[in-house]
Design a protein around this motif. Structure first.
Motif, PDB file in Angstrom:
ATOM      1  N   MET A   1      56.580  24.822  58.811  1.00 34.27           N
ATOM      2  CA  MET A   1      55.744  25.139  57.914  1.00 34.27           C
ATOM      3  C   MET A   1      55.321  23.664  57.978  1.00 34.27           C
ATOM      4  SD  MET A   1      54.869  26.162  55.515  1.00 34.27           S
ATOM      5  CE  MET A   1      54.149  26.626  53.518  1.00 34.27           C
ATOM      6  N   HIS A   2      55.021  22.719  59.388  1.00 36.19           N
ATOM      7  CA  HIS A   2      54.116  21.689  58.890  1.00 36.19           C
ATOM      8  C   HIS A   2      52.668  22.123  59.753  1.00 36.19           C
ATOM      9  CE1 HIS A   2      52.634  18.245  61.892  1.00 36.19           C
ATOM     10  NE2 HIS A   2      53.032  17.318  60.998  1.00 36.19           N
ATOM     11  N   ASP A   3      53.308  22.755  61.280  1.00 38.67           N
ATOM     12  CA  ASP A   3      52.101  23.362  61.667  1.00 38.67           C
ATOM     13  C   ASP A   3      50.948  24.318  61.390  1.00 38.67           C
ATOM     14  OD1 ASP A   3      52.984  22.124  63.732  1.00 38.67           O
ATOM     15  OD2 ASP A   3      54.374  23.523  64.367  1.00 38.67           O
ATOM     16  N   THR A   4      51.881  25.447  60.356  1.00 36.92           N
ATOM     17  CA  THR A   4      50.914  26.217  59.922  1.00 36.92           C
ATOM     18  C   THR A   4      50.074  25.467  59.267  1.00 36.92           C
ATOM     19  OG1 THR A   4      52.598  27.533  59.909  1.00 36.92           O
ATOM     20  CG2 THR A   4      50.813  28.275  58.612  1.00 36.92           C
ATOM     21  N   VAL A   5      50.463  24.306  58.073  1.00 35.01           N
ATOM     22  CA  VAL A   5      49.712  23.691  57.315  1.00 35.01           C
ATOM     23  C   VAL A   5      48.300  23.426  58.320  1.00 35.01           C
ATOM     24  CG1 VAL A   5      49.587  22.249  55.352  1.00 35.01           C
ATOM     25  CG2 VAL A   5      51.523  23.068  55.150  1.00 35.01           C
ATOM     26  N   ILE A   6      48.576  22.490  58.789  1.00 32.53           N
ATOM     27  CA  ILE A   6      47.818  21.736  60.034  1.00 32.53           C
ATOM     28  C   ILE A   6      46.876  22.416  60.400  1.00 32.53           C
ATOM     29  CG2 ILE A   6      47.480  20.987  62.306  1.00 32.53           C
ATOM     30  CD1 ILE A   6      48.349  18.419  60.216  1.00 32.53           C
ATOM     31  N   VAL A   8      45.793  26.024  58.690  1.00 39.53           N
ATOM     32  CA  VAL A   8      44.738  26.278  57.545  1.00 39.53           C
ATOM     33  C   VAL A   8      44.027  25.494  57.565  1.00 39.53           C
ATOM     34  CG1 VAL A   8      45.000  27.041  55.707  1.00 39.53           C
ATOM     35  CG2 VAL A   8      46.595  28.199  57.626  1.00 39.53           C
ATOM     36  N   GLY A   9      44.977  24.190  57.094  1.00 36.55           N
ATOM     37  CA  GLY A   9      44.062  22.756  56.952  1.00 36.55           C
ATOM     38  C   GLY A   9      42.575  22.571  58.505  1.00 36.55           C
ATOM     39  N   MET A  10      42.122  22.869  59.478  1.00 41.79           N
ATOM     40  CA  MET A  10      41.956  22.551  60.046  1.00 41.79           C
ATOM     41  C   MET A  10      40.837  23.685  60.437  1.00 41.79           C
ATOM     42  SD  MET A  10      43.648  21.315  63.871  1.00 41.79           S
ATOM     43  CE  MET A  10      43.420  23.222  64.792  1.00 41.79           C
ATOM     44  N   ALA A  11      41.276  24.975  59.774  1.00 40.11           N
ATOM     45  CA  ALA A  11      40.372  25.788  59.387  1.00 40.11           C
ATOM     46  C   ALA A  11      39.485  25.908  58.421  1.00 40.11           C
ATOM     47  CB  ALA A  11      40.693  27.728  59.924  1.00 40.11           C
ATOM     48  N   ILE A  12      40.270  25.614  57.642  1.00 37.71           N
ATOM     49  CA  ILE A  12      39.535  25.420  56.687  1.00 37.71           C
ATOM     50  C   ILE A  12      38.144  23.877  56.084  1.00 37.71           C
ATOM     51  CG2 ILE A  12      39.079  24.251  54.183  1.00 37.71           C
ATOM     52  CD1 ILE A  12      41.581  25.723  54.014  1.00 37.71           C
ATOM     53  N   THR A  13      38.700  23.402  57.562  1.00 35.10           N
ATOM     54  CA  THR A  13      37.433  22.107  57.295  1.00 35.10           C
ATOM     55  C   THR A  13      36.669  22.422  58.279  1.00 35.10           C
ATOM     56  OG1 THR A  13      39.422  20.826  56.947  1.00 35.10           O
ATOM     57  CG2 THR A  13      37.951  19.402  58.594  1.00 35.10           C
ATOM     58  N   PHE A  33      33.839  17.754  56.166  1.00 32.97           N
ATOM     59  CA  PHE A  33      35.022  17.223  56.527  1.00 32.97           C
ATOM     60  C   PHE A  33      35.273  17.146  55.905  1.00 32.97           C
ATOM     61  CE2 PHE A  33      36.740  13.439  58.713  1.00 32.97           C
ATOM     62  CZ  PHE A  33      38.181  13.775  59.417  1.00 32.97           C
ATOM     63  N   LEU A  34      34.593  15.946  54.362  1.00 32.68           N
ATOM     64  CA  LEU A  34      35.606  15.211  53.374  1.00 32.68           C
ATOM     65  C   LEU A  34      36.133  16.268  53.077  1.00 32.68           C
ATOM     66  CD1 LEU A  34      32.988  12.027  52.697  1.00 32.68           C
ATOM     67  CD2 LEU A  34      35.362  11.985  54.550  1.00 32.68           C
ATOM     68  N   ALA A  35      35.847  17.512  52.532  1.00 36.86           N
ATOM     69  CA  ALA A  35      36.110  17.773  51.556  1.00 36.86           C
ATOM     70  C   ALA A  35      37.351  18.860  52.496  1.00 36.86           C
ATOM     71  CB  ALA A  35      35.539  18.905  51.312  1.00 36.86           C
ATOM     72  N   GLY A  36      37.335  19.086  53.626  1.00 45.30           N
ATOM     73  CA  GLY A  36      38.252  20.193  54.041  1.00 45.30           C
ATOM     74  C   GLY A  36      39.577  19.329  54.360  1.00 45.30           C
ATOM     75  N   VAL A  37      39.398  17.510  54.241  1.00 48.55           N
ATOM     76  CA  VAL A  37      40.515  16.671  54.125  1.00 48.55           C
ATOM     77  C   VAL A  37      41.224  16.594  53.266  1.00 48.55           C
ATOM     78  CG1 VAL A  37      40.929  13.888  54.941  1.00 48.55           C
ATOM     79  CG2 VAL A  37      39.663  15.335  56.339  1.00 48.55           C
ATOM     80  N   THR A  40      43.079  19.899  52.697  1.00 53.06           N
ATOM     81  CA  THR A  40      44.535  20.417  53.419  1.00 53.06           C
ATOM     82  C   THR A  40      45.074  19.278  52.801  1.00 53.06           C
ATOM     83  OG1 THR A  40      42.579  20.139  55.057  1.00 53.06           O
ATOM     84  CG2 THR A  40      45.346  19.764  55.893  1.00 53.06           C
ATOM     85  N   GLY A  41      45.239  17.525  52.595  1.00 47.99           N
ATOM     86  CA  GLY A  41      46.266  17.084  51.951  1.00 47.99           C
ATOM     87  C   GLY A  41      46.456  17.669  50.822  1.00 47.99           C
ATOM     88  N   PHE A  42      45.755  18.591  50.157  1.00 50.65           N
ATOM     89  CA  PHE A  42      46.257  19.010  48.690  1.00 50.65           C
ATOM     90  C   PHE A  42      47.549  20.143  49.193  1.00 50.65           C
ATOM     91  CE2 PHE A  42      45.775  22.692  45.458  1.00 50.65           C
ATOM     92  CZ  PHE A  42      46.604  21.729  43.557  1.00 50.65           C
ATOM     93  N   LEU A  43      46.493  20.947  50.005  1.00 55.14           N
ATOM     94  CA  LEU A  43      47.909  22.357  50.065  1.00 55.14           C
ATOM     95  C   LEU A  43      48.828  21.846  50.662  1.00 55.14           C
ATOM     96  CD1 LEU A  43      48.184  25.143  50.747  1.00 55.14           C
ATOM     97  CD2 LEU A  43      46.808  24.739  53.261  1.00 55.14           C
ATOM     98  N   ALA A  44      48.806  20.527  52.028  1.00 55.55           N
ATOM     99  CA  ALA A  44      49.984  20.517  52.265  1.00 55.55           C
ATOM    100  C   ALA A  44      51.112  20.058  50.907  1.00 55.55           C
ATOM    101  CB  ALA A  44      49.690  18.443  53.186  1.00 55.55           C
ATOM    102  N   THR A  45      50.430  18.948  49.762  1.00 56.77           N
ATOM    103  CA  THR A  45      51.234  18.981  48.696  1.00 56.77           C
ATOM    104  C   THR A  45      51.711  19.617  48.014  1.00 56.77           C
ATOM    105  OG1 THR A  45      49.657  16.369  48.379  1.00 56.77           O
ATOM    106  CG2 THR A  45      51.395  17.347  46.865  1.00 56.77           C
TER     107      THR A  45
END
Length: 67
Positions: A1-6, A8-13, A33-37, A40-45
């Motif tokens: 799951m960790h890799d998937t979130v990373i 997806v977060g990179m793609a969003i960013t 970039f800031l919005a993507g970060v 990504t943090g929100f998605l991981a949470t």
């Protein structure tokens, strides 16, 4: 799951950076970039993933096998 979130977060960013650059140039890219970060943090949470987990040793050691 960790890799998937990373991933997806990179793609969003990258998508937000690309869109921001197209709309506002350099400042839009930084904003994207800031919005993507943040997203990504929100998605991981929401997924319950610790993004710092599994990244190297948490303590200093002079031996590689002590991790």
């Amino acid at each position: 799951m960790h890799d998937t979130v990373i991933f997806v977060g990179m793609a969003i960013t990258l998508g937000l950076m690309w869109g921001g650059i197209k709309i506002k140039g350099f400042a839009g890219g930084i904003t994207g970039f800031l919005a993507g970060v943040v997203l990504t943090g929100f998605l991981a949470t929401q997924a319950g993933v610790d993004l710092g987990a599994g990244v190297g040793c948490r303590r200093y050691s002079s031996f590689a096998d002590d991790c």
